[in-house]
Write an enzyme that holds these catalytic residues in place. Structure first.
Site, PDB file in Angstrom:
ATOM      1  N   ASP A 177      24.483  -6.210 -11.078  1.00  0.00           N
ATOM      2  CA  ASP A 177      23.484  -5.343 -11.642  1.00  0.00           C
ATOM      3  C   ASP A 177      23.419  -4.260 -11.741  1.00  0.00           C
ATOM      4  O   ASP A 177      22.263  -3.019 -11.324  1.00  0.00           O
ATOM      5  CB  ASP A 177      21.901  -5.586 -10.935  1.00  0.00           C
ATOM      6  CG  ASP A 177      21.420  -7.496 -10.915  1.00  0.00           C
ATOM      7  OD1 ASP A 177      22.293  -7.844 -12.128  1.00  0.00           O
ATOM      8  OD2 ASP A 177      20.179  -8.014 -10.746  1.00  0.00           O
ATOM      9  N   HIS A 183      20.717   0.530  -7.283  1.00  0.00           N
ATOM     10  CA  HIS A 183      19.693  -0.213  -7.717  1.00  0.00           C
ATOM     11  C   HIS A 183      19.756  -1.017  -6.651  1.00  0.00           C
ATOM     12  O   HIS A 183      18.187  -1.411  -6.565  1.00  0.00           O
ATOM     13  CB  HIS A 183      20.273  -1.685  -8.861  1.00  0.00           C
ATOM     14  CG  HIS A 183      19.672  -3.046  -8.796  1.00  0.00           C
ATOM     15  ND1 HIS A 183      18.643  -2.971  -9.605  1.00  0.00           N
ATOM     16  CD2 HIS A 183      20.175  -4.388  -8.435  1.00  0.00           C
ATOM     17  CE1 HIS A 183      18.791  -4.201 -10.015  1.00  0.00           C
ATOM     18  NE2 HIS A 183      19.532  -5.005  -9.207  1.00  0.00           N
ATOM     19  N   HIS A 219      23.818 -10.366 -15.761  1.00  0.00           N
ATOM     20  CA  HIS A 219      22.105 -10.515 -16.990  1.00  0.00           C
ATOM     21  C   HIS A 219      23.272 -10.974 -18.057  1.00  0.00           C
ATOM     22  O   HIS A 219      23.418 -10.235 -18.745  1.00  0.00           O
ATOM     23  CB  HIS A 219      21.269 -10.694 -16.507  1.00  0.00           C
ATOM     24  CG  HIS A 219      20.503 -10.592 -15.165  1.00  0.00           C
ATOM     25  ND1 HIS A 219      19.450 -11.715 -14.757  1.00  0.00           N
ATOM     26  CD2 HIS A 219      20.691  -9.909 -13.550  1.00  0.00           C
ATOM     27  CE1 HIS A 219      19.413 -11.503 -12.751  1.00  0.00           C
ATOM     28  NE2 HIS A 219      20.659 -10.300 -12.732  1.00  0.00           N
ATOM     29  N   ASP A 272      18.082 -13.626  -6.030  1.00  0.00           N
ATOM     30  CA  ASP A 272      19.029 -13.972  -7.484  1.00  0.00           C
ATOM     31  C   ASP A 272      20.610 -13.768  -7.243  1.00  0.00           C
ATOM     32  O   ASP A 272      21.090 -14.229  -8.462  1.00  0.00           O
ATOM     33  CB  ASP A 272      18.459 -13.506  -8.783  1.00  0.00           C
ATOM     34  CG  ASP A 272      18.157 -12.124  -8.957  1.00  0.00           C
ATOM     35  OD1 ASP A 272      18.498 -11.780  -8.307  1.00  0.00           O
ATOM     36  OD2 ASP A 272      18.152 -11.875 -10.432  1.00  0.00           O
ATOM     37  N   HIS A 273      20.390 -13.322  -6.255  1.00  0.00           N
ATOM     38  CA  HIS A 273      22.313 -12.895  -6.465  1.00  0.00           C
ATOM     39  C   HIS A 273      23.035 -13.566  -4.719  1.00  0.00           C
ATOM     40  O   HIS A 273      24.004 -13.949  -5.471  1.00  0.00           O
ATOM     41  CB  HIS A 273      22.675 -11.601  -6.720  1.00  0.00           C
ATOM     42  CG  HIS A 273      22.588 -11.046  -8.028  1.00  0.00           C
ATOM     43  ND1 HIS A 273      23.790 -11.258  -8.872  1.00  0.00           N
ATOM     44  CD2 HIS A 273      21.443 -10.643  -8.521  1.00  0.00           C
ATOM     45  CE1 HIS A 273      22.945 -10.720  -9.937  1.00  0.00           C
ATOM     46  NE2 HIS A 273      21.375  -9.972 -10.182  1.00  0.00           N
ATOM     47  N   HIS A 285      19.636  -8.803  -3.469  1.00  0.00           N
ATOM     48  CA  HIS A 285      18.592  -9.175  -4.227  1.00  0.00           C
ATOM     49  C   HIS A 285      18.613 -11.032  -4.197  1.00  0.00           C
ATOM     50  O   HIS A 285      19.773 -11.385  -4.511  1.00  0.00           O
ATOM     51  CB  HIS A 285      18.409  -8.735  -5.493  1.00  0.00           C
ATOM     52  CG  HIS A 285      17.597  -7.602  -5.454  1.00  0.00           C
ATOM     53  ND1 HIS A 285      18.018  -6.619  -6.520  1.00  0.00           N
ATOM     54  CD2 HIS A 285      16.924  -6.831  -4.623  1.00  0.00           C
ATOM     55  CE1 HIS A 285      17.465  -5.831  -6.529  1.00  0.00           C
ATOM     56  NE2 HIS A 285      16.878  -5.712  -5.151  1.00  0.00           N
ATOM     57  N   HIS A 328      24.873  -7.898  -4.552  1.00  0.00           N
ATOM     58  CA  HIS A 328      24.011  -7.222  -3.727  1.00  0.00           C
ATOM     59  C   HIS A 328      22.859  -8.442  -3.066  1.00  0.00           C
ATOM     60  O   HIS A 328      23.512  -9.333  -3.302  1.00  0.00           O
ATOM     61  CB  HIS A 328      23.778  -6.177  -4.554  1.00  0.00           C
ATOM     62  CG  HIS A 328      22.713  -6.831  -6.309  1.00  0.00           C
ATOM     63  ND1 HIS A 328      22.988  -6.954  -6.570  1.00  0.00           N
ATOM     64  CD2 HIS A 328      21.500  -6.858  -5.703  1.00  0.00           C
ATOM     65  CE1 HIS A 328      22.320  -7.315  -8.161  1.00  0.00           C
ATOM     66  NE2 HIS A 328      21.587  -7.820  -7.439  1.00  0.00           N
TER      67      HIS A 328
END
Length: 269
Positions: free
Chosen positions: A149, A127, A187, A73-74, A71, A69
């Site tokens: 996530d 998400h 995570h 942090d990915h 975001h 996705h």
């Protein structure tokens, strides 16, 4: 109870999956096909960490990025990762143009081939609305799914862009995969998820056993679909032993209402 999560890398004759720690609690992954010597990187948010992991397999060639996705942090490392390689030779898969570096937007049930490995994209919006999970299988009956996530070990992602209905549909797709499918999540939230799960089902022995195990190890990926059906309250929210603790009149409640309430409880836990 299936506790194959204890393996930090799962190796068969044709498929190698290795977790790569990123940031404080993120997991990126490298996926390697032993027969073709081709490799893929999943959510390579810290490129140098991925390159270091790949250096342990010098005879493999990276051919694709699989992004769950958009975001940061990915997907935030995709562009810089491509610059370190040969971007014209590497496909960067993702669910929308919001994904950094994406050059191939995947659709639900689209199949991607990595050597002998068949990778099926599963759309799992909630998400984020562009969330994709990647289901991998080979001819040796080995299966894995990268869930980003959406599905965590004994938990699920927050409903940032979608609804409880969409999350239920997404989790139902994943729960329909074979029980022996390894679950590689985004995570390291397992212990905190299990503490919440135990508060929902205080007499669930599978949750208690998994919690004791998680307290002893640092890396809890992968889980399995079978284990999630035993220990994940978000997948189990349609079961009486779960929803009787959540709503006052369960006979009138819908699954999505129970899931939504459960997510609110976890947000405040």
């Amino acid at each position: 109870m299936l506790l194959s999560q204890q393996l930090k890398s799962y190796i068969t004759r044709r498929m190698i999956i290795k977790p790569v720690n990123c940031f404080q609690d993120n997991y990126a992954y490298i996926l390697l096909d032993e027969s073709s010597k081709k490799a893929a990187a999943v959510d390579p948010v810290e490129p140098d960490n991925i390159l270091k992991a790949l250096s342990e397999y010098p005879d493999y060639t990276l051919s694709m990025i699989l992004t769950t996705h958009h975001h940061h942090d990915h997907a935030g490392g995709n562009t810089s990762f491509l610059k370190k390689l040969e971007p014209e030779k590497i496909k960067c898969y993702g669910g929308s143009e919001k994904v950094n570096g994406v050059n191939h937007i995947v659709k639900d049930n689209e199949t991607i081939q990595l050597g002998s490995l068949s990778i099926r994209a599963i759309t799992t919006p909630c998400h984020t609305m562009d969330h994709i999970c990647y289901y991998v299988e080979n001819n040796d009956d080995d299966r894995a799914v990268f869930t980003g996530d959406c599905l965590f070990s004994s938990g699920c992602g927050r409903f940032f862009e979608g609804s409880a209905k969409e999350m239920w549909e997404a989790l139902s797709k994943l729960a329909a995969l074979p029980d022996n499918t390894k679950v590689y999540f985004g995570h390291e939230y397992t212990l905190s998820n299990l503490k919440f799960a135990e508060s929902v089902e205080p007499h669930n022995k599978d949750i208690q056993e998994k919690k004791k195990w998680a307290q002893q190890v640092k890396c809890t990926t992968p889980s399995t679909i079978g284990n999630e059906k035993l220990t994940n309250p978000f997948i189990r929210c349609d079961l009486p032993e779960v929803f009787k603790h959540i709503v006052h009149h369960p006979e009138k409640a819908k699954q999505v209402d129970i899931l939504g309430q459960l997510r609110r409880m976890k947000d405040d836990f």
